[in-house]
Write an enzyme that holds these catalytic residues in place. Sequence first.
Site, PDB file in Angstrom:
ATOM      1  N   THR A 243      -7.696  16.947  32.560  1.00 20.13           N
ATOM      2  CA  THR A 243      -7.088  16.287  33.708  1.00 20.13           C
ATOM      3  C   THR A 243      -5.757  15.697  33.234  1.00 20.13           C
TER       4      THR A 243
ATOM      5  N   PHE B  24     -18.087  11.352  26.513  1.00 20.25           N
ATOM      6  CA  PHE B  24     -16.900  10.516  26.714  1.00 20.25           C
ATOM      7  C   PHE B  24     -16.227  10.823  28.056  1.00 20.25           C
TER       8      PHE B  24
ATOM      9  N   THR C  89     -19.055   1.310  29.226  1.00 23.64           N
ATOM     10  CA  THR C  89     -18.056   0.234  29.220  1.00 23.64           C
ATOM     11  C   THR C  89     -18.680  -1.129  29.505  1.00 23.64           C
ATOM     12  N   ASP C  90     -18.002  -2.186  29.061  1.00 24.28           N
ATOM     13  CA  ASP C  90     -18.483  -3.539  29.393  1.00 24.28           C
ATOM     14  C   ASP C  90     -18.278  -3.863  30.876  1.00 24.28           C
ATOM     15  N   GLU C  91     -17.432  -3.074  31.572  1.00 26.23           N
ATOM     16  CA  GLU C  91     -17.133  -3.398  32.979  1.00 26.23           C
ATOM     17  C   GLU C  91     -18.352  -3.290  33.880  1.00 26.23           C
TER      18      GLU C  91
ATOM     19  N   TYR D 241     -14.578   2.396  39.764  1.00 22.44           N
ATOM     20  CA  TYR D 241     -14.726   2.919  38.398  1.00 22.44           C
ATOM     21  C   TYR D 241     -16.004   2.391  37.748  1.00 22.44           C
ATOM     22  N   SER D 242     -16.166   1.062  37.728  1.00 20.82           N
ATOM     23  CA  SER D 242     -17.324   0.514  36.995  1.00 20.82           C
ATOM     24  C   SER D 242     -18.630   0.858  37.701  1.00 20.82           C
TER      25      SER D 242
ATOM     26  N   SER E 219     -19.194   3.654  39.264  1.00 25.85           N
ATOM     27  CA  SER E 219     -19.531   5.046  38.931  1.00 25.85           C
ATOM     28  C   SER E 219     -20.042   5.149  37.498  1.00 25.85           C
ATOM     29  N   LYS E 220     -19.501   4.335  36.584  1.00 21.72           N
ATOM     30  CA  LYS E 220     -20.017   4.331  35.212  1.00 21.72           C
ATOM     31  C   LYS E 220     -21.441   3.766  35.193  1.00 21.72           C
TER      32      LYS E 220
ATOM     33  N   PRO F  64       4.947  -5.376  34.365  1.00 24.50           N
ATOM     34  CA  PRO F  64       4.205  -5.894  35.513  1.00 24.50           C
ATOM     35  C   PRO F  64       2.902  -6.580  35.099  1.00 24.50           C
TER      36      PRO F  64
ATOM     37  N   ASN G  18      -4.234 -11.594  29.465  1.00 24.64           N
ATOM     38  CA  ASN G  18      -3.218 -10.535  29.557  1.00 24.64           C
ATOM     39  C   ASN G  18      -1.837 -11.060  29.158  1.00 24.64           C
TER      40      ASN G  18
ATOM     41  N   HIS H 260      -9.980  -7.880  41.134  1.00 25.67           N
ATOM     42  CA  HIS H 260      -9.684  -7.963  39.697  1.00 25.67           C
ATOM     43  C   HIS H 260     -10.715  -8.813  38.940  1.00 25.67           C
TER      44      HIS H 260
HETATM   45  P1  NAD Z   1      -9.336   8.896  29.174  1.00 28.33           P
HETATM   46  O1  NAD Z   1      -9.088   8.819  30.630  1.00 28.33           O
HETATM   47  O2  NAD Z   1      -8.211   8.693  28.224  1.00 28.33           O
HETATM   48  O3  NAD Z   1      -9.955  10.335  28.813  1.00 28.33           O
HETATM   49  C1  NAD Z   1     -10.927  10.943  29.597  1.00 28.33           C
HETATM   50  C2  NAD Z   1     -11.022  12.410  29.178  1.00 28.33           C
HETATM   51  O4  NAD Z   1     -12.060  13.024  29.969  1.00 28.33           O
HETATM   52  C3  NAD Z   1      -9.742  13.200  29.431  1.00 28.33           C
HETATM   53  O5  NAD Z   1      -9.450  14.016  28.320  1.00 28.33           O
HETATM   54  C4  NAD Z   1     -10.064  14.067  30.657  1.00 28.33           C
HETATM   55  O6  NAD Z   1      -9.380  15.300  30.680  1.00 28.33           O
HETATM   56  C5  NAD Z   1     -11.559  14.266  30.467  1.00 28.33           C
HETATM   57  N1  NAD Z   1     -12.258  14.552  31.747  1.00 28.33           N
HETATM   58  C6  NAD Z   1     -12.132  13.883  32.918  1.00 28.33           C
HETATM   59  N2  NAD Z   1     -12.922  14.444  33.857  1.00 28.33           N
HETATM   60  C7  NAD Z   1     -13.584  15.466  33.250  1.00 28.33           C
HETATM   61  C8  NAD Z   1     -14.557  16.396  33.672  1.00 28.33           C
HETATM   62  N3  NAD Z   1     -15.003  16.408  34.932  1.00 28.33           N
HETATM   63  N4  NAD Z   1     -15.027  17.290  32.786  1.00 28.33           N
HETATM   64  C9  NAD Z   1     -14.566  17.310  31.501  1.00 28.33           C
HETATM   65  N5  NAD Z   1     -13.627  16.449  31.053  1.00 28.33           N
HETATM   66  C10 NAD Z   1     -13.154  15.534  31.901  1.00 28.33           C
HETATM   67  O7  NAD Z   1     -10.519   7.901  28.893  1.00 28.33           O
HETATM   68  P2  NAD Z   1     -10.836   7.015  27.602  1.00 28.33           P
HETATM   69  O8  NAD Z   1     -10.125   5.721  27.719  1.00 28.33           O
HETATM   70  O9  NAD Z   1     -10.650   7.840  26.402  1.00 28.33           O
HETATM   71  O10 NAD Z   1     -12.383   6.718  27.837  1.00 28.33           O
HETATM   72  C11 NAD Z   1     -13.369   7.604  27.322  1.00 28.33           C
HETATM   73  C12 NAD Z   1     -14.741   7.065  27.697  1.00 28.33           C
HETATM   74  O11 NAD Z   1     -14.912   5.770  27.145  1.00 28.33           O
HETATM   75  C13 NAD Z   1     -14.942   6.920  29.212  1.00 28.33           C
HETATM   76  O12 NAD Z   1     -16.246   7.304  29.504  1.00 28.33           O
HETATM   77  C14 NAD Z   1     -14.733   5.440  29.467  1.00 28.33           C
HETATM   78  O13 NAD Z   1     -15.479   5.009  30.568  1.00 28.33           O
HETATM   79  C15 NAD Z   1     -15.255   4.845  28.175  1.00 28.33           C
HETATM   80  N6  NAD Z   1     -14.676   3.555  27.776  1.00 28.33           N
HETATM   81  C16 NAD Z   1     -13.319   3.389  27.715  1.00 28.33           C
HETATM   82  C17 NAD Z   1     -12.793   2.183  27.256  1.00 28.33           C
HETATM   83  C18 NAD Z   1     -11.306   1.956  27.150  1.00 28.33           C
HETATM   84  O14 NAD Z   1     -10.882   0.836  26.868  1.00 28.33           O
HETATM   85  N7  NAD Z   1     -10.462   2.973  27.335  1.00 28.33           N
HETATM   86  C19 NAD Z   1     -13.660   1.149  26.881  1.00 28.33           C
HETATM   87  C20 NAD Z   1     -15.038   1.355  26.967  1.00 28.33           C
HETATM   88  C21 NAD Z   1     -15.533   2.567  27.396  1.00 28.33           C
HETATM   89  O1  DAU Z   2     -13.319  -3.044  29.455  1.00 26.32           O
HETATM   90  C1  DAU Z   2     -13.323  -1.664  29.199  1.00 26.32           C
HETATM   91  C2  DAU Z   2     -12.408  -0.967  30.169  1.00 26.32           C
HETATM   92  O2  DAU Z   2     -11.079  -1.289  29.769  1.00 26.32           O
HETATM   93  C3  DAU Z   2     -12.606   0.542  30.218  1.00 26.32           C
HETATM   94  O3  DAU Z   2     -13.908   0.816  30.706  1.00 26.32           O
HETATM   95  C4  DAU Z   2     -11.558   1.193  31.121  1.00 26.32           C
HETATM   96  O4  DAU Z   2     -11.700   2.606  31.077  1.00 26.32           O
HETATM   97  C5  DAU Z   2     -10.190   0.799  30.610  1.00 26.32           C
HETATM   98  O5  DAU Z   2      -9.202   1.336  31.465  1.00 26.32           O
HETATM   99  C6  DAU Z   2     -10.059  -0.714  30.545  1.00 26.32           C
HETATM  100  O6  DAU Z   2     -10.066  -1.288  31.878  1.00 26.32           O
HETATM  101  P1  DAU Z   2      -9.081  -2.484  32.296  1.00 26.32           P
HETATM  102  O7  DAU Z   2      -8.929  -2.469  33.753  1.00 26.32           O
HETATM  103  O8  DAU Z   2      -9.482  -3.753  31.638  1.00 26.32           O
HETATM  104  O9  DAU Z   2      -7.746  -1.955  31.541  1.00 26.32           O
HETATM  105  P2  DAU Z   2      -6.202  -1.920  32.003  1.00 26.32           P
HETATM  106  O10 DAU Z   2      -5.418  -1.553  30.783  1.00 26.32           O
HETATM  107  O11 DAU Z   2      -6.007  -1.117  33.233  1.00 26.32           O
HETATM  108  O12 DAU Z   2      -5.913  -3.437  32.344  1.00 26.32           O
HETATM  109  C7  DAU Z   2      -6.090  -4.461  31.381  1.00 26.32           C
HETATM  110  C8  DAU Z   2      -5.758  -5.781  32.056  1.00 26.32           C
HETATM  111  O13 DAU Z   2      -4.350  -5.811  32.330  1.00 26.32           O
HETATM  112  C9  DAU Z   2      -6.449  -5.966  33.400  1.00 26.32           C
HETATM  113  O14 DAU Z   2      -6.791  -7.346  33.559  1.00 26.32           O
HETATM  114  C10 DAU Z   2      -5.383  -5.571  34.428  1.00 26.32           C
HETATM  115  C11 DAU Z   2      -4.097  -5.968  33.733  1.00 26.32           C
HETATM  116  N1  DAU Z   2      -2.920  -5.142  34.058  1.00 26.32           N
HETATM  117  C12 DAU Z   2      -3.026  -3.788  33.939  1.00 26.32           C
HETATM  118  C13 DAU Z   2      -1.948  -2.976  34.238  1.00 26.32           C
HETATM  119  C14 DAU Z   2      -2.067  -1.465  34.148  1.00 26.32           C
HETATM  120  C15 DAU Z   2      -1.714  -5.747  34.415  1.00 26.32           C
HETATM  121  O15 DAU Z   2      -1.616  -6.979  34.483  1.00 26.32           O
HETATM  122  N2  DAU Z   2      -0.657  -4.939  34.699  1.00 26.32           N
HETATM  123  C16 DAU Z   2      -0.715  -3.582  34.640  1.00 26.32           C
HETATM  124  O16 DAU Z   2       0.311  -2.898  34.947  1.00 26.32           O
END
Ligand code: NAD
Ligand code: DAU
Length: 358
Positions: free
Chosen positions: A37, A82, A135-137, A161-162, A164-165, A216, A260, A295
């Site tokens: 994606t 993942f 995720t912790d969300e 998002y949370s 669906s997870k 932002p 933040n 939020h």
């Molecule tokens: P990301 O969005 O960077 O990557 C997601 C990957 O999944 C991408 O490579 C995308 O192409 C692939 N994908 C999406 N839909 C798909 C499908 N239908 N089939 C196959 N591949 C598909 O996400 P991330 O930040 O690397 O998160 C990875 C996992 O960890 C997620 O499950 C997320 O919920 C979890 N997680 C993320 C964080 C965080 O801070 N980013 C924290 C805790 C848990």
């Molecule tokens: O807690 C784990 C989660 O952390 C993962 O499950 C998610 O996949 C990952 O995206 C992340 O979610 P958050 O919503 O916490 O992350 P994000 O980076 O989008 O935002 C972090 C914080 O910053 C949140 O309080 C929103 C704020 N924010 C975010 C953006 C993009 C801003 O203030 N400005 C911004 O432009």
Amino acid sequence: MNNCILVTGGAGFIGSNFVNSWVKQGFGKVVNVDKLTYAGNLENLSGIQGNEDHVFVQADIGDSKVIAELLKEHEPKAILNFAAESHVDRSIHAPGEFIQTNIVGTFNLLEEVRPYWNGLNEREQGDFRFLQVSTDEVYGSLTADDPAFKETNPYEPNSPYSASKAASDHLVRAYHHTYGMPMLTTNCSNNYGPYHFPEKLIPLIIHNALNDKDLPIYGDGSNVRDWLYVEDHCSAIRCVLETGQVGETYNIGGWNEMSNLEVVHTLCDMLDLQRRKDAGSYRDQITYVTDRPGHDQRYAIDATKIERELGWKPAETFKTGIEKTVAWYLENQSWVENVTSGEYQKWVGKNYQARENV
Ligand code: NAD
Ligand code: DAU
């Protein structure tokens, strides 16, 4: 069963960090299934290009036929899920994809893993693992005084998002309790590090600062997240995979809560030191904008269980992790340029143009 693992979403941020370190450390073959994606990027895997231990397959986790064929061909000893739609703001604009991938996709994947696992012999069934990366969300939002999330906290997801997870985690739990399949679930806090897509706070701020754009901040910037360096998340997943108790959930976090505003100030100050030749500060680009609907105020992970039972601890502090991260982004500006052209610009328009400065 072979000494091979199947990873889904291994071209995304965390998945690619996991696959890179697994292959580079010689832990064995990885079949990497990713739909590619907007968040998936083969450039993240360029360091292991041509390595025989890495087999990349572009496919949807919901594509039952492809998954069944891959299981039959490679006979993995473990599956690590993942793959997900991962950005909260996108889930607010368009929740449909989140339902499709995170819930329906995970369900379809489980429905192919179930007959595969049933067909293994008793010893292989016992050795097999399905690890759900969550995720912790899913635990909802904390007030300033609440204790950090434990594994026993009820699920109270607040965003599409949370939610669906949470739904996919419940399916994973049900497949353990109903079918006896050897499942593990990890719930991790906010990650940061290399290959983090610049729609998320930390890489967005670095990118915007260097490009003279607004930084932002949603609402008043007081929302708190618990940050963990991505390689520490990967080491925790490897630890749970090897030594976690089947059917259990493990919280993963860095004991590192920050607002933040604190995160953004830290980044601005680091970039000021490394990049600015004038007397100004990147802090001057900070702009407060309309808050994210619904939020969550605060996330915090109590990582006692994984520390006490499995002996895992993060290797990085926020200071060392963020230094590595900023250095990586400064050294990899061409990666940032490649991922911020095209579709990314449309997303930025959609998410930020309608927000007012507050
Ligand atoms: P990301 O969005 O960077 O990557 C997601 C990957 O999944 C991408 O490579 C995308 O192409 C692939 N994908 C999406 N839909 C798909 C499908 N239908 N089939 C196959 N591949 C598909 O996400 P991330 O930040 O690397 O998160 C990875 C996992 O960890 C997620 O499950 C997320 O919920 C979890 N997680 C993320 C964080 C965080 O801070 N980013 C924290 C805790 C848990
Ligand atoms: O807690 C784990 C989660 O952390 C993962 O499950 C998610 O996949 C990952 O995206 C992340 O979610 P958050 O919503 O916490 O992350 P994000 O980076 O989008 O935002 C972090 C914080 O910053 C949140 O309080 C929103 C704020 N924010 C975010 C953006 C993009 C801003 O203030 N400005 C911004 O432009």
